[in-house]
Motif scaffolding. Structure first.
Motif, mmCIF file in Angstrom:
data_model
loop_
_atom_site.group_PDB
_atom_site.id
_atom_site.type_symbol
_atom_site.label_atom_id
_atom_site.label_comp_id
_atom_site.label_asym_id
_atom_site.label_seq_id
_atom_site.Cartn_x
_atom_site.Cartn_y
_atom_site.Cartn_z
ATOM 1 N N UNK A 190 63.324 33.088 35.588
ATOM 2 C CA UNK A 190 63.779 31.859 35.964
ATOM 3 C C UNK A 190 63.188 30.800 35.291
ATOM 4 N N UNK A 191 63.957 29.544 34.834
ATOM 5 C CA UNK A 191 65.263 29.330 35.332
ATOM 6 C C UNK A 191 66.593 29.887 34.437
ATOM 7 N N UNK A 192 66.421 30.606 33.511
ATOM 8 C CA UNK A 192 67.175 31.210 32.549
ATOM 9 C C UNK A 192 67.681 32.380 33.185
ATOM 10 N N UNK A 193 68.537 32.337 34.479
ATOM 11 C CA UNK A 193 68.899 33.599 34.969
ATOM 12 C C UNK A 193 70.398 33.726 35.150
ATOM 13 N N UNK A 194 71.078 34.674 34.985
ATOM 14 C CA UNK A 194 72.667 35.121 35.480
ATOM 15 C C UNK A 194 72.612 35.315 36.777
ATOM 16 N N UNK A 195 73.496 34.434 37.577
ATOM 17 C CA UNK A 195 73.592 34.926 38.845
ATOM 18 C C UNK A 195 74.271 36.219 39.304
ATOM 19 N N UNK A 196 73.827 36.678 40.317
ATOM 20 C CA UNK A 196 74.540 37.834 41.004
ATOM 21 C C UNK A 196 75.514 37.452 41.836
ATOM 22 N N UNK A 197 76.580 38.097 41.635
ATOM 23 C CA UNK A 197 77.885 37.689 42.550
ATOM 24 C C UNK A 197 78.034 38.758 43.766
ATOM 25 N N UNK A 198 78.215 37.983 44.822
ATOM 26 C CA UNK A 198 78.423 38.681 46.228
ATOM 27 C C UNK A 198 79.728 38.178 46.723
ATOM 28 N N UNK A 199 80.630 38.828 47.255
ATOM 29 C CA UNK A 199 81.747 38.408 48.207
ATOM 30 C C UNK A 199 81.493 38.397 49.666
ATOM 31 N N UNK A 200 81.779 37.484 50.300
ATOM 32 C CA UNK A 200 81.866 37.551 51.630
ATOM 33 C C UNK A 200 82.460 38.745 52.228
ATOM 34 N N UNK A 201 81.589 39.252 53.209
ATOM 35 C CA UNK A 201 82.347 40.602 53.798
ATOM 36 C C UNK A 201 82.066 41.763 53.032
ATOM 37 N N UNK A 202 81.594 41.707 51.821
ATOM 38 C CA UNK A 202 81.303 42.978 51.130
ATOM 39 C C UNK A 202 79.954 43.360 51.252
ATOM 40 N N UNK A 203 79.753 44.589 51.450
ATOM 41 C CA UNK A 203 78.142 45.225 51.582
ATOM 42 C C UNK A 203 77.663 45.253 50.447
ATOM 43 N N UNK A 204 76.245 44.788 50.199
ATOM 44 C CA UNK A 204 75.706 44.929 49.036
ATOM 45 C C UNK A 204 74.586 46.121 49.393
ATOM 46 N N UNK A 205 74.271 47.122 48.441
ATOM 47 C CA UNK A 205 73.209 47.931 48.262
ATOM 48 C C UNK A 205 72.252 47.457 47.076
ATOM 49 N N UNK A 206 71.174 47.102 47.184
ATOM 50 C CA UNK A 206 70.434 46.741 46.138
ATOM 51 C C UNK A 206 69.214 47.754 45.979
#
Ligand code: C2O
Ligand code: CU
Length: 449
Positions: free
Chosen positions: A323-339
């Protein structure tokens, strides 16, 4: 509507009787005022910055709209003399807290934090409630809070030489024999892990970060990483007039960081009154459905550290970026994320996600037996922890980071961009301009562990 004034200003902070330090405070006290509300309340905070530096307020654990989250991704810091009106609804019962999201190792260390308690419809009946905000500070030889330290502190995070509860190093809690107390506990320290135990007593854990558990459970000790909260019942099983110290037990954070001795955190003083008849323990029933991960999007989030020898500093990274030189992780509303959060370093990192509660699925492949809602989870050195969450709305830019303040300051923070279910995926920025580590001429970079 619940309206609160919060003023950040420099003031004296009394750590113990007669022992004062210069501090940064909300409304002149450390912690700042406890904000108590009910689910459904609209909270309005009229904030004024009387500090000589910019600041913001982040509402740790509250599911606020992105624009109210107080991180630098969504808000220009409030300049000295400036004001900001935060407004949002309280949606969840539980124990939360507020703190700045600018220059955390200085502003939070110097006293900017406060508790938030949100009540729902089924609060347990107890004799007494306490809100206990745990912290520590490092005092220098002049008795003042030390400015940020050298390489060792940047690496391990600051564990202070003075432990505090509710801003005091000499706190005494009164308890009457036989009574039942409920403790809302928050770890506001920069890097210290508190492993709490009360000799001769046990704790009943009612809830964690995101509120009540499906079922409470009894335990002899409870671990709180920086950022963590726990909601406990404590039965006063001691004798009238006895005293007992609330302790923090040794905890090894890896790489030589952590504590090796039992240390006292506060003193519990039983009153001389005759014991109250023992209460039956209130039963909390709060079913939590496990997140269905069948159609989930899977991501790996790797935490590591590199030694930037050329600049005499440590860099803490997420997926190879600082940080601050980071690429955002994208997530859609309603989509389940498993990290799958992979700790590729030998040192623990308390991982915190803004805006959304998650469930822990497994740790090193061991399925998690309890279901709970969390916003902070410890990732032990060289371990991997899988979490699941589903953004239910509230598009915008959110943060996820290690809650050791020196690690955030040295890069261990990423961005999560939540977009509408049908939005076109925003173009990924080309990889950030080389981070300081990669840019360093004659670098001698190596990765630990
Ligand atoms: Cu208490 Cu960004 O967190
Ligand atoms: Cu960390």
């Amino acid at each position: 509507m619940l309206e609160v004034q919060l003023d950040a200003r420099e003031d004296d902070w009394e750590l113990s009787r007669g022992q004062r330090v210069r501090a940064m405070t909300y409304n002149g006290t450390v912690p700042g005022p406890t904000i108590e509300g009910r689910v459904g309340d609209t909270l309005v905070v009229n904030f004024t910055n009387h500090l000589r530096e910019p600041t913001t307020i982040h509402w740790h654990g509250l599911r606020v709209p992105a624009a109210m989250d107080g991180s630098e991704a969504v808000q220009t810091a409030v300049p000295p003399g400036g004001r900001f009106r935060y407004q949002f609804q309280l949606t969840d019962a539980g124990t939360f807290w507020y703190h700045p999201h600018t220059d955390e190792p200085v502003q939070m260390e110097r006293g900017l934090y406060g508790a938030i308690v949100v009540r729902g419809n089924s609060e347990p009946t107890v004799d007494h409630e306490q809100t206990l905000v745990l912290d520590d500070v490092r005092l220098d030889t002049t008795g003042q809070i030390a400015p940020p330290g050298g390489l060792l502190e940047q690496h391990s995070g600051r564990e202070g030489n003075t432990r505090l509860v509710n801003g005091r190093s000499d706190l005494t809690l009164r308890m009457r024999a036989g009574e039942l107390q409920r403790w809302h506990v928050i770890n506001a320290a920069s890097a210290r892990y508190f492993r709490l135990a009360l000799p001769g007593h046990s704790f009943v854990v009612l809830g964690t970060d995101g509120g009540f558990l499906p079922q409470s459970y009894r335990t002899a000790e409870v671990l709180l990483t920086p950022g963590d909260r726990v909601d406990l019942l404590v039965e006063a099983t001691g004798a009238p007039s006895s005293t007992v110290a609330l302790q923090t037990l040794p905890y090894d954070r890896g790489h030589g960081a952590g504590t090796t001795e039992i240390e006292d955190v506060l003193r519990v003083q039983y009153t001389a009154e005759p014991p109250l008849p023992r209460r039956t323990l209130p039963q909390i029933v709060n079913p939590i459905a496990r997140i269905d991960t069948q159609n989930a999007v899977h991501r790996t989030i790797t935490l590591d550290e590199v030694d930037d020898v050329a600049h005499q500093r440590m860099v803490f990274r997420i997926n190879g970026e600082a940080h601050p030189n980071v690429t955002p992780v994208i997530a859609r509303i309603g989509e389940t994320q498993v990290w799958e959060i992979v700790n590729a370093s030998g040192m623990d990192h308390p991982f915190h996600l803004h805006g959304f509660f998650f469930q822990v699925l497994d740790r090193n492949g061991e399925p998690e037996s309890r279901v709970s809602w969390e916003d902070t989870v410890n990732i032990p050195g060289n371990a991997r922890v899988r979490i699941a969450f589903r953004p239910e709305g509230r598009p915008g830019m959110w943060m996820f980071h290690c809650h050791i303040l020196e690690h955030v300051a040295n890069g261990m923070m990423g961005h999560l961009q939540v977009i509408a279910a049908d939005a076109v995926e925003p173009p990924q920025r080309s990889p950030a301009p080389a981070s300081p580590v990669q840019a360093a001429p004659h670098q001698h970079t190596h990765v630990h562990g």
